[in-house]
Design a protein around this motif. Structure first.
Motif, short mmCIF file in Angstrom:
data_model
loop_
_atom_site.label_atom_id
_atom_site.label_comp_id
_atom_site.label_asym_id
_atom_site.label_seq_id
_atom_site.Cartn_x
_atom_site.Cartn_y
_atom_site.Cartn_z
N ARG A 486 -1.05 6.47 -3.38
CA ARG A 486 -1.79 5.46 -4.16
C ARG A 486 -0.92 4.86 -5.27
O ARG A 486 -0.97 3.65 -5.52
N VAL A 487 -0.12 5.69 -5.93
CA VAL A 487 0.78 5.16 -6.96
C VAL A 487 1.82 4.23 -6.33
O VAL A 487 2.10 3.15 -6.84
N ALA A 488 2.36 4.66 -5.18
CA ALA A 488 3.36 3.82 -4.49
C ALA A 488 2.77 2.46 -4.14
O ALA A 488 3.44 1.43 -4.25
N LEU A 489 1.50 2.44 -3.73
CA LEU A 489 0.84 1.16 -3.41
C LEU A 489 0.72 0.28 -4.65
O LEU A 489 0.89 -0.93 -4.59
N LEU A 490 0.43 0.92 -5.79
CA LEU A 490 0.29 0.16 -7.04
C LEU A 490 1.62 -0.45 -7.48
O LEU A 490 1.65 -1.44 -8.20
N LEU A 491 2.73 0.19 -7.07
CA LEU A 491 4.04 -0.29 -7.48
C LEU A 491 4.57 -1.38 -6.54
O LEU A 491 5.75 -1.67 -6.52
#
Ligand SMILES: [Zn+2]
Length: 502
Positions: A486-491
């Motif tokens: 999820r963090v990778a998607l936000l980045l």
């Protein structure tokens, strides 16, 4: 009389030994150069003649023929001046030929007889193994990077002749050896707030992920980009020599010690030409910005303003880590593996504070669409950089310093090197299955993004690579959990409506 003097010529970052053969014979006085000289070589006659006369030597008023051997190779640049002068002195009996046997010569001559530095002294000297090389004093440091013990310097042609005869001394350049290169990167502690951009920069450095910063002017995109080289590991010995060869060949400035030991930071202007970006030119094929950034960071500010053809030319170095320049006569390969950092405004007016944008939807879309397509696809990370708030600006606490972030980066780089032999950004799709397995929950998150059309097949792999680096940074080298995905998607912010090709 005949003489043959050693020198070298440059192609890309490769110095190749050549012989400057001088024949002085009877016949009408004249001067001919054969053996594929470029314009600078052909002009050597006038410089060398003036330099000889200024040094109190004689210019033989006879038929002088100069051959640059091997004749199949094109010779470029002004570095042959000194060798040509020595050849004429030897062939006309003004200096004994056996005095020159161990030496090679790489320098331009001034009309007053002074020795002048030439671009590419380091690779030129590297091409002259097993000889003593005479260079101009400003070239001493970089020449010693290539060959520490066999460099000689003199200020003028006359001093060269005296030293060769044993009637004078070479210039002492040993005091320059002790000067070590120092880092001068600004520190991450200067960056207030900006937690997302800071994290993204750390991930970029740790995993070798190309990164695009999107934000208004003054939001700090450049500030963070400039601090990125400081997060990268220092260059290995081999990388340092390569970087020095590239800078030397391009005539770019070198640190006081001569050797480039820290990752370079290059920030070409958006008006940069194709040759300036990837290298080329008429005869010597100079390295461009992509090669100068080798081992470091290539920062493209206002990336949408660059000519599309120039950005397109970066595709090969981004994929293969090198630039290949082909010419009818010769081709060269130049190293060019860099971390690409782009920065762009969110819209034509720059946005500024929230609500301050005066652009309409069409203008905004058109502006960002200039970045769409294959080039945008190179960036694993795309993060919005927000204006620093008043609270953060007034906050006297410093951000985390570079030294601490760099430790974490180095640890992740070690981890990935041990695991897959390279950085995470270069993991192939197959390697991702082996080295970055997903938990069921993580896989479900990605499946849903794919089904909604918010992620392409390529984007799917990119997210997984970033997630691998994120997990590594937190000390987890096993399965990738859902929250990391999820963090990778936000980045990987979408830039506009049609931007689904992530
Ligand atoms: Zn605007």
């Amino acid at each position: 009389m005949f003489s043959s003097i050693r020198s070298a010529t440059l192609l890309g970052i490769q110095g190749t030994p050549i012989s400057v053969e001088v024949h002085i014979g009877s016949g009408l006085p004249g001067f001919t150069v054969v053996g594929l000289p470029d314009e600078a070589c052909r002009e050597a006659r006038d410089r060398v003649r003036a330099a000889l006369l200024s040094s109190g030597a004689e210019w033989p008023n006879k038929k002088i023929t100069v051959n640059l051997a091997p004749s199949s190779q094109r010779k470029g640049g002004v570095g042959l001046d000194l060798a040509l002068a020595m050849g004429i002195l030897a062939a006309s009996g003004q200096i004994p030929i056996d005095h020159l046997a161990e030496y090679s010569f790489v320098a331009e001559l001034g009309l007053d007889g002074s020795l002048r530095p030439v671009p590419g002294a380091a690779p030129l000297v590297a091409g002259l193994r097993d000889t003593r090389v005479v260079v101009a004093p400003p070239n001493a440091r970089e020449a010693k990077v290539a060959s520490p013990r066999s460099i000689h310097c003199a200020g003028t042609l006359r001093e060269v002749v005296l030293a060769l005869r044993g009637d004078g001394e070479w210039l002492d350049t040993s005091s320059q050896e002790s000067m070590k290169g120092t880092t001068h990167f600004a520190d991450m502690s200067d960056v207030r707030g900006q937690p997302t951009a800071r994290l993204a920069a750390e991930i970029a450095a740790a995993g070798g992920h190309h990164i695009l910063f999107v934000g208004s002017p003054g939001a700090g995109k450049t500030m963070i980009a400039e601090r990125l080289p400081g997060l990268l590991p220092p260059l290995t010995n081999e990388e340092a020599v390569t970087a020095t060869m590239i800078h030397s060949a391009a005539g770019a400035s070198l640190p006081p010690g001569g050797l480039i030991t820290f990752p370079p930071f290059r920030a070409p202007h958006h008006s940069a030409s194709m040759i300036a970006m990837v290298g080329g030119g008429s005869s010597v094929l100079r390295p461009g910005e992509a090669s100068l950034a080798h081992g470091g960071v290539l920062f493209l500010d206002e990336v949408g303003e660059f000519m599309p053809s120039v950005l397109d030319a970066l595709r090969q170095p981004l994929e293969e880590g090198e630039v290949r320049i082909a010419r009818a006569s010769a081709g060269v390969t130049l190293p060019a593996r860099f971390l690409l950092v782009g920065a762009t405004n969110p819209c034509p007016c720059g946005g500024g504070a929230p609500g301050a944008c005066v652009c309409n939807e069409t203008a905004r879309a058109r502006y960002l669409r200039r970045l769409s397509g294959p080039f945008l696809d190179r960036f694993d990370l795309r993060v919005a950089v927000a204006m620093t708030g008043v609270e953060e600006l007034l906050d006297v606490r410093e951000g985390e310093p570079t030294a601490i972030v760099q430790e974490r980066v180095a640890r992740v780089r070690q981890m990935s090197l041990h695991r897959s032999g390279g950085v995470n950004a270069r993991l192939s799709a197959q390697e991702l299955d082996t080295y970055a397995p997903l938990t069921n929950e993580a896989r479900n998150v990605l499946r849903r993004e794919l089904e909604l059309g918010r992620l392409t097949g390529r984007g799917y792999h990119r997210i997984r690579r970033v997630a691998r680096t994120l997990a590594d940074l937190s000390g987890n080298d096993g399965e990738i959990p859902e929250d990391t995905i999820r963090v990778a998607l936000l980045l990987r912010t979408r830039l506009h409506e049609r931007d689904v090709a992530i």
